[in-house]
Enzyme design. Structure first.
Site, PDB file in Angstrom:
ATOM      1  N   PRO A 105       0.844  -1.210   0.000  1.00 20.78           N
ATOM      2  CA  PRO A 105       0.000   0.000   0.000  1.00 20.78           C
ATOM      3  C   PRO A 105       0.866   1.241   0.000  1.00 20.78           C
ATOM      4  O   PRO A 105       1.796   1.366   0.794  1.00 20.78           O
ATOM      5  CB  PRO A 105      -0.783  -0.136   1.322  1.00 20.78           C
ATOM      6  CG  PRO A 105       0.073  -0.996   2.194  1.00 20.78           C
ATOM      7  CD  PRO A 105       0.787  -1.942   1.276  1.00 20.78           C
ATOM      8  N   VAL A 107       0.530   5.600  -0.491  1.00 20.41           N
ATOM      9  CA  VAL A 107      -0.362   6.750  -0.573  1.00 20.41           C
ATOM     10  C   VAL A 107      -0.312   7.349  -1.982  1.00 20.41           C
ATOM     11  O   VAL A 107       0.755   7.704  -2.491  1.00 20.41           O
ATOM     12  CB  VAL A 107       0.025   7.819   0.467  1.00 20.41           C
ATOM     13  CG1 VAL A 107      -0.845   9.070   0.318  1.00 20.41           C
ATOM     14  CG2 VAL A 107      -0.106   7.250   1.880  1.00 20.41           C
ATOM     15  N   GLN A 159      -6.657  -1.136   2.257  1.00 17.33           N
ATOM     16  CA  GLN A 159      -6.044  -0.708   3.520  1.00 17.33           C
ATOM     17  C   GLN A 159      -6.633   0.607   4.028  1.00 17.33           C
ATOM     18  O   GLN A 159      -6.797   1.564   3.277  1.00 17.33           O
ATOM     19  CB  GLN A 159      -4.531  -0.533   3.376  1.00 17.33           C
ATOM     20  CG  GLN A 159      -3.865  -0.279   4.734  1.00 17.33           C
ATOM     21  CD  GLN A 159      -2.408   0.055   4.644  1.00 17.33           C
ATOM     22  OE1 GLN A 159      -2.037   1.151   4.257  1.00 17.33           O
ATOM     23  NE2 GLN A 159      -1.544  -0.904   5.016  1.00 17.33           N
ATOM     24  N   CYS A 188       2.579   3.198   9.152  1.00 19.85           N
ATOM     25  CA  CYS A 188       2.968   4.498   8.606  1.00 19.85           C
ATOM     26  C   CYS A 188       3.720   5.308   9.662  1.00 19.85           C
ATOM     27  O   CYS A 188       3.176   5.593  10.737  1.00 19.85           O
ATOM     28  CB  CYS A 188       1.735   5.268   8.141  1.00 19.85           C
ATOM     29  SG  CYS A 188       2.145   6.897   7.437  1.00 19.85           S
ATOM     30  N   LYS A 227      -0.782  -4.600   8.863  1.00 18.84           N
ATOM     31  CA  LYS A 227       0.596  -4.305   8.459  1.00 18.84           C
ATOM     32  C   LYS A 227       1.269  -3.586   9.617  1.00 18.84           C
ATOM     33  O   LYS A 227       0.795  -2.527  10.049  1.00 18.84           O
ATOM     34  CB  LYS A 227       0.632  -3.457   7.199  1.00 18.84           C
ATOM     35  CG  LYS A 227       2.021  -3.282   6.606  1.00 18.84           C
ATOM     36  CD  LYS A 227       1.957  -2.614   5.239  1.00 18.84           C
ATOM     37  CE  LYS A 227       3.339  -2.562   4.590  1.00 18.84           C
ATOM     38  NZ  LYS A 227       4.290  -1.708   5.305  1.00 18.84           N
ATOM     39  N   HIS A 255       6.967  -5.103   8.457  1.00 20.56           N
ATOM     40  CA  HIS A 255       8.057  -4.280   7.926  1.00 20.56           C
ATOM     41  C   HIS A 255       9.214  -4.369   8.916  1.00 20.56           C
ATOM     42  O   HIS A 255       9.059  -4.046  10.087  1.00 20.56           O
ATOM     43  CB  HIS A 255       7.601  -2.826   7.778  1.00 20.56           C
ATOM     44  CG  HIS A 255       8.567  -1.981   7.006  1.00 20.56           C
ATOM     45  ND1 HIS A 255       8.160  -0.996   6.147  1.00 20.56           N
ATOM     46  CD2 HIS A 255       9.923  -1.979   6.950  1.00 20.56           C
ATOM     47  CE1 HIS A 255       9.225  -0.418   5.601  1.00 20.56           C
ATOM     48  NE2 HIS A 255      10.299  -1.009   6.082  1.00 20.56           N
ATOM     49  N   ASN A 288       8.413  -7.385   4.561  1.00 21.97           N
ATOM     50  CA  ASN A 288       8.504  -6.106   3.863  1.00 21.97           C
ATOM     51  C   ASN A 288       9.831  -5.449   4.228  1.00 21.97           C
ATOM     52  O   ASN A 288      10.193  -5.399   5.403  1.00 21.97           O
ATOM     53  CB  ASN A 288       7.329  -5.223   4.266  1.00 21.97           C
ATOM     54  CG  ASN A 288       7.261  -3.905   3.507  1.00 21.97           C
ATOM     55  OD1 ASN A 288       6.669  -2.956   3.966  1.00 21.97           O
ATOM     56  ND2 ASN A 288       7.877  -3.837   2.345  1.00 21.97           N
ATOM     57  N   GLY A 289      10.535  -4.961   3.206  1.00 24.18           N
ATOM     58  CA  GLY A 289      11.782  -4.253   3.436  1.00 24.18           C
ATOM     59  C   GLY A 289      12.929  -4.815   2.641  1.00 24.18           C
ATOM     60  O   GLY A 289      13.204  -6.017   2.672  1.00 24.18           O
TER      61      GLY A 289
END
Length: 484
Positions: A105, A107, A159, A188, A227, A255, A288-289
């Site tokens: 996801p 923005v 999301q 976030c 997430k 993440h 993630n990462g």
């Protein structure tokens, strides 16, 4: 009369073309203007305050949908789904095809057209952009712009960011028939998330995190996913992940960076923490990462034992990241970005063609242009200036594609004449003027300092001279023995 074989073949070709259009070119479906959940909401603040944030007009590329197109059936919801009968955990994951490669996801960047591009090049699941739950419920314009989907846009996770469980449920209930699951953003780390008290800043409020997940798990007709980020220490990271699972998350994306580690370039993702979280949890886990290439994605899967990977910023620079075989091989595998040569020019052409079908806000389109070919715009600054200065009202898909062809021609000319596939950044006139002004300022300061030092030296010399001249004359000392 007997039908000729030629006519039958012609009819069959026409039927195949029609079926192909229905299967692959169905226009995106916007959500209906009215919803019982929206009309029944009693906003906690005046609606005008919420609407003001999105009152400006939005420029689009692509053709608007006709009334017939918006009336097409929505993507089917999971059969007979309800809070009691919906799929959970591994059944849910397998129902989506056990996807390994996910569009993270982002923005304003993981919109329908970009998701379609990534799916064409290896992505097997996608998230929508992060959606503000309250704005989605209370602001119809925001809802229409931020969420569009399509019958082939699956599997899809929508999301939301939120801190109010009831508001989150209202927003999630609107999209539930149009997706496979609803994801909650607890990752976030940006300032806006801190100000709005959502995303990674709920890591300080485990009760709210639990309540948000549990609300959807108990009342939503599709599974809820989450997430998250890790903490500085493994013990807290494990406790947090287990709490998220116990609250009802049926899939967890981790993440491997902390809330404070905002810039991916500054620190490597902690795959070791993800591996330990994967060992402890019973639901599917995504990593993630540091996923910049397909090879790195496979390496991450092996190192963490995760069931899939997500990529965000690297995927923006290389939408074909998950292609197998890869669309291109970098000359230096340790430094795969930016994408070399004209590969991304071709991908940009493809993306712009998709926007002809899926009407997309121009700000999102320009964002993808900069991400895909922005490195070359540092060399061809005139093309960058055109992109930045052309009014939105004058920018069309045709003009953007002509611009992309011009860029692609220059990139290929550089390769043919100079043998290089990466740009050499050139300073724009504005940068040169700014540097000239800064250099002139520095020279003026240096000259001023020299002048001040010279004046100070003269003053010191003059003062020394005056001091010497003002001192009284003293007779020479006489040896007393001689005098006697």
């Amino acid at each position: 009369a007997r039908t000729s074989p030629r006519r039958v073949r012609r009819w069959m070709r026409a039927a195949r073309r029609l079926l192909s259009r229905l299967a692959f070119s169905t226009p995106p479906r916007a959500l209906p203007d009215s919803s019982p959940l929206v009309n029944g909401v009693a906003p906690s603040v005046a609606p005008s305050i919420v609407r003001r944030r999105h009152s400006r007009s939005t420029s689009y590329v692509g053709e608007p949908m006709s009334a017939d197109e918006t009336a097409r059936p929505a993507p089917p919801a999971p059969e007979d789904a309800s809070p009691e009968t919906k799929l959970t955990s591994w059944d849910f994951f397998r129902s989506m095809g056990s996807p390994k490669f996910h569009v993270a996801p982002m923005v304003d960047q993981s919109e329908l057209a970009f998701r379609e591009l990534c799916r064409r090049h290896g992505a097997t699941c996608a998230y929508t952009p992060m959606i503000h739950a309250r704005l989605f419920v209370e602001d119809l314009k925001y809802r229409k712009e931020i969420f569009t989907t399509h019958i082939n846009d699956r599997p899809l996770l929508v999301q939301f960011c939120a801190n109010d469980p009831d508001m989150l449920l209202k927003a999630a209930s609107i999209v539930a028939p149009h997706c496979d699951g609803v994801d909650i953003n607890f990752g976030c780390p940006q300032r806006i998330a801190k100000r709005g008290r959502y995303g990674a800043f709920l890591m300080d409020d485990w009760e709210t995190v639990h309540n948000l997940i549990n609300k959807l798990d108990e009342h939503l007709s599709v599974p809820v996913t989450a997430k998250i980020r890790v903490y500085d220490d493994l013990e807290t990271s494990l406790k947090y992940a287990k709490m998220v699972e116990a609250a009802g998350a049926q899939l967890i994306a981790v993440h491997g960076r902390t809330r404070e580690q905002k810039r991916a370039a500054d620190v490597r993702a902690n795959w070791a923490f993800i591996r330990e979280i994967k060992k402890q949890l019973k639901v599917p886990v995504l990593a993630n990462g540091d996923i910049r290439t397909l090879a790195e994605a496979e390496k991450c899967l092996e190192a963490t034992g995760a069931d899939g990977v997500l990529s965000a910023e690297p995927l923006l620079e290389n939408p074909s990241l998950f292609s197998d075989p890869p669309l291109y091989s970098p000359s230096d595998p340790a430094d795969p970005l930016p994408v070399e040569g004209d590969v991304n020019c071709e991908l940009l052409h493809e993306y712009l063609e998709i926007t002809r079908t899926y009407q997309t806000p121009l700000r999102m389109v320009k964002g993808h242009v900069h991400n895909m070919v922005g490195s070359w715009l540092k060399e061809f600054t005139d093309l960058r200036d055109w992109l930045n200065k052309t009014p939105h009202s004058e920018m069309t898909v045709d003009k953007l594609q002509a611009w992309t062809r011009e860029l692609q021609g220059r990139v290929n000319l550089v390769k043919r004449n100079e043998g290089r596939v990466r740009p050499i950044p050139k300073k724009s006139e504005r940068q040169l003027a700014r540097e000239a002004a800064e250099a002139a300022k520095a020279a003026a300061i240096e000259e001023q300092e020299r002048e001040e030092n010279a004046v100070a030296a003269l003053d010191a010399k003059k003062q020394k001279t005056n001091h010497a001249s003002a001192a009284p004359d003293t007779p020479p000392a006489v040896d007393e023995a001689v005098a006697n």
